[in-house]
Design a protein around this motif. Structure first.
Motif, PDB file in Angstrom:
ATOM      1  N   ALA A  63       0.871  -1.181   0.000  1.00 16.01           N
ATOM      2  CA  ALA A  63       0.000   0.000   0.000  1.00 16.01           C
ATOM      3  C   ALA A  63       0.906   1.229   0.000  1.00 16.01           C
ATOM      4  CB  ALA A  63      -0.905  -0.012   1.220  1.00 16.01           C
ATOM      5  N   TRP A  64       1.310   1.665  -1.174  1.00 15.23           N
ATOM      6  CA  TRP A  64       2.241   2.786  -1.309  1.00 15.23           C
ATOM      7  C   TRP A  64       1.551   4.105  -0.987  1.00 15.23           C
ATOM      8  CZ3 TRP A  64       7.386   2.373  -2.071  1.00 15.23           C
ATOM      9  CH2 TRP A  64       7.870   1.120  -2.457  1.00 15.23           C
ATOM     10  N   ARG A  65       2.251   4.947  -0.277  1.00 16.72           N
ATOM     11  CA  ARG A  65       1.812   6.308  -0.003  1.00 16.72           C
ATOM     12  C   ARG A  65       2.729   7.253  -0.759  1.00 16.72           C
ATOM     13  NH1 ARG A  65      -1.682   3.511   1.506  1.00 16.72           N
ATOM     14  NH2 ARG A  65      -2.735   3.505   3.501  1.00 16.72           N
ATOM     15  N   PRO A  66       2.274   8.466  -1.009  1.00 15.72           N
ATOM     16  CA  PRO A  66       3.124   9.415  -1.737  1.00 15.72           C
ATOM     17  C   PRO A  66       4.411   9.700  -0.957  1.00 15.72           C
ATOM     18  CG  PRO A  66       0.866  10.224  -1.601  1.00 15.72           C
ATOM     19  CD  PRO A  66       0.956   9.022  -0.707  1.00 15.72           C
ATOM     20  N   GLY A  67       5.507   9.695  -1.684  1.00 14.04           N
ATOM     21  CA  GLY A  67       6.794   9.978  -1.075  1.00 14.04           C
ATOM     22  C   GLY A  67       7.105  11.457  -1.102  1.00 14.04           C
ATOM     23  N   LYS A  68       8.286  11.778  -0.581  1.00 13.06           N
ATOM     24  CA  LYS A  68       8.666  13.178  -0.539  1.00 13.06           C
ATOM     25  C   LYS A  68      10.179  13.298  -0.608  1.00 13.06           C
ATOM     26  CE  LYS A  68       7.627  17.470   1.839  1.00 13.06           C
ATOM     27  NZ  LYS A  68       6.987  18.176   0.765  1.00 13.06           N
ATOM     28  N   LEU A  69      10.613  14.340  -1.288  1.00 14.96           N
ATOM     29  CA  LEU A  69      12.005  14.744  -1.286  1.00 14.96           C
ATOM     30  C   LEU A  69      12.201  15.586  -0.034  1.00 14.96           C
ATOM     31  CD1 LEU A  69      14.515  14.533  -3.113  1.00 14.96           C
ATOM     32  CD2 LEU A  69      13.836  16.712  -4.091  1.00 14.96           C
ATOM     33  N   LEU A  70      13.114  15.182   0.836  1.00 16.39           N
ATOM     34  CA  LEU A  70      13.222  15.813   2.150  1.00 16.39           C
ATOM     35  C   LEU A  70      14.488  16.645   2.315  1.00 16.39           C
ATOM     36  CD1 LEU A  70      11.821  12.891   4.321  1.00 16.39           C
ATOM     37  CD2 LEU A  70      10.681  15.014   3.693  1.00 16.39           C
ATOM     38  N   ASN A  71      14.828  17.413   1.314  1.00 19.26           N
ATOM     39  CA  ASN A  71      15.943  18.353   1.435  1.00 19.26           C
ATOM     40  C   ASN A  71      15.458  19.578   2.188  1.00 19.26           C
ATOM     41  OD1 ASN A  71      17.313  16.609  -0.203  1.00 19.26           O
ATOM     42  ND2 ASN A  71      17.283  17.910  -1.999  1.00 19.26           N
ATOM     43  N   GLY A  72      16.046  19.861   3.336  1.00 19.40           N
ATOM     44  CA  GLY A  72      15.698  21.068   4.078  1.00 19.40           C
ATOM     45  C   GLY A  72      14.295  21.071   4.644  1.00 19.40           C
ATOM     46  N   VAL A  73      13.661  19.914   4.702  1.00 22.13           N
ATOM     47  CA  VAL A  73      12.303  19.793   5.235  1.00 22.13           C
ATOM     48  C   VAL A  73      12.400  19.148   6.613  1.00 22.13           C
ATOM     49  CG1 VAL A  73      10.097  18.589   4.895  1.00 22.13           C
ATOM     50  CG2 VAL A  73      11.290  19.568   2.940  1.00 22.13           C
ATOM     51  N   ASP A  74      11.518  19.515   7.504  1.00 21.79           N
ATOM     52  CA  ASP A  74      11.483  18.867   8.812  1.00 21.79           C
ATOM     53  C   ASP A  74      10.938  17.455   8.616  1.00 21.79           C
ATOM     54  OD1 ASP A  74      10.942  17.919  11.372  1.00 21.79           O
ATOM     55  OD2 ASP A  74      10.125  19.831  12.070  1.00 21.79           O
ATOM     56  N   ALA A  75      11.857  16.495   8.477  1.00 18.97           N
ATOM     57  CA  ALA A  75      11.471  15.118   8.170  1.00 18.97           C
ATOM     58  C   ALA A  75      10.610  14.511   9.262  1.00 18.97           C
ATOM     59  CB  ALA A  75      12.722  14.270   7.946  1.00 18.97           C
ATOM     60  N   GLY A  76      10.913  14.840  10.501  1.00 19.46           N
ATOM     61  CA  GLY A  76      10.119  14.308  11.602  1.00 19.46           C
ATOM     62  C   GLY A  76       8.680  14.767  11.545  1.00 19.46           C
TER      63      GLY A  76
END
Length: 155
Positions: free
Chosen positions: A134-147
């Protein structure tokens, strides 16, 4: 409460830092997708068409061996899969993990780091390698608050 696994491949430490942030935010366990033969600086030279990573990328069937056994995913409901973007897609070592781990019927959430490429093509490839998840949309986490991003999933 869901049990979370954060599996990641990191060549330079960037993706590892993001994975650790996600694990802290979700209470997840970490699993490093490490190659049996560690990558050297020469292996990672994307400008050299004969470098190890260039040759792996050119071979869609390439599945580099892992340094440690795949984790037992039976007790996990959600698996975050992290990686750097190489040539607009995930490194082949990530394919080794996705095809080898039992991710069927699990929520799988990709995340990536990149110097300039998006995650879209990697997501398409990964979905094709493991369609029973059950894939969910991913994200590019450059400079993003990953937590905060990871905490936003209804875990």
């Amino acid at each position: 409460m869901r049990k979370v696994l954060v599996a990641y491949f990191s060549a330079s430490g960037t993706t590892e830092r993001v994975a650790r942030d996600i694990a802290r935010a979700t209470g997840g366990d970490l699993y490093e997708i490490a190659p049996q033969e560690p990558y050297t600086a020469a292996d990672l030279d994307w400008r050299n068409p004969q470098s190890r990573t260039s040759l792996e990328h050119a071979d869609d069937a390439c599945r580099p061996a892992l340094a440690v056994e795949l984790p037992d995913t039976a007790g996990y409901d959600t698996v975050f899969v992290g990686f750097p973007i190489w040539w607009y897609v995930e490194p082949r070592i990530v394919d080794t993990f996705v095809e080898g781990a039992d991710l069927a019927n699990k929520v799988v959430i990709p995340f990536a780091t990149s110097g300039g490429s998006g995650i879209g093509r990697a997501e398409e490839r990964l979905h094709g390698l493991c369609p029973g998840s059950a894939w969910r949309p991913g994200k590019l986490l450059n400079g993003v608050d990953a937590g905060a991003w990871a905490d936003g999933f209804a875990l």
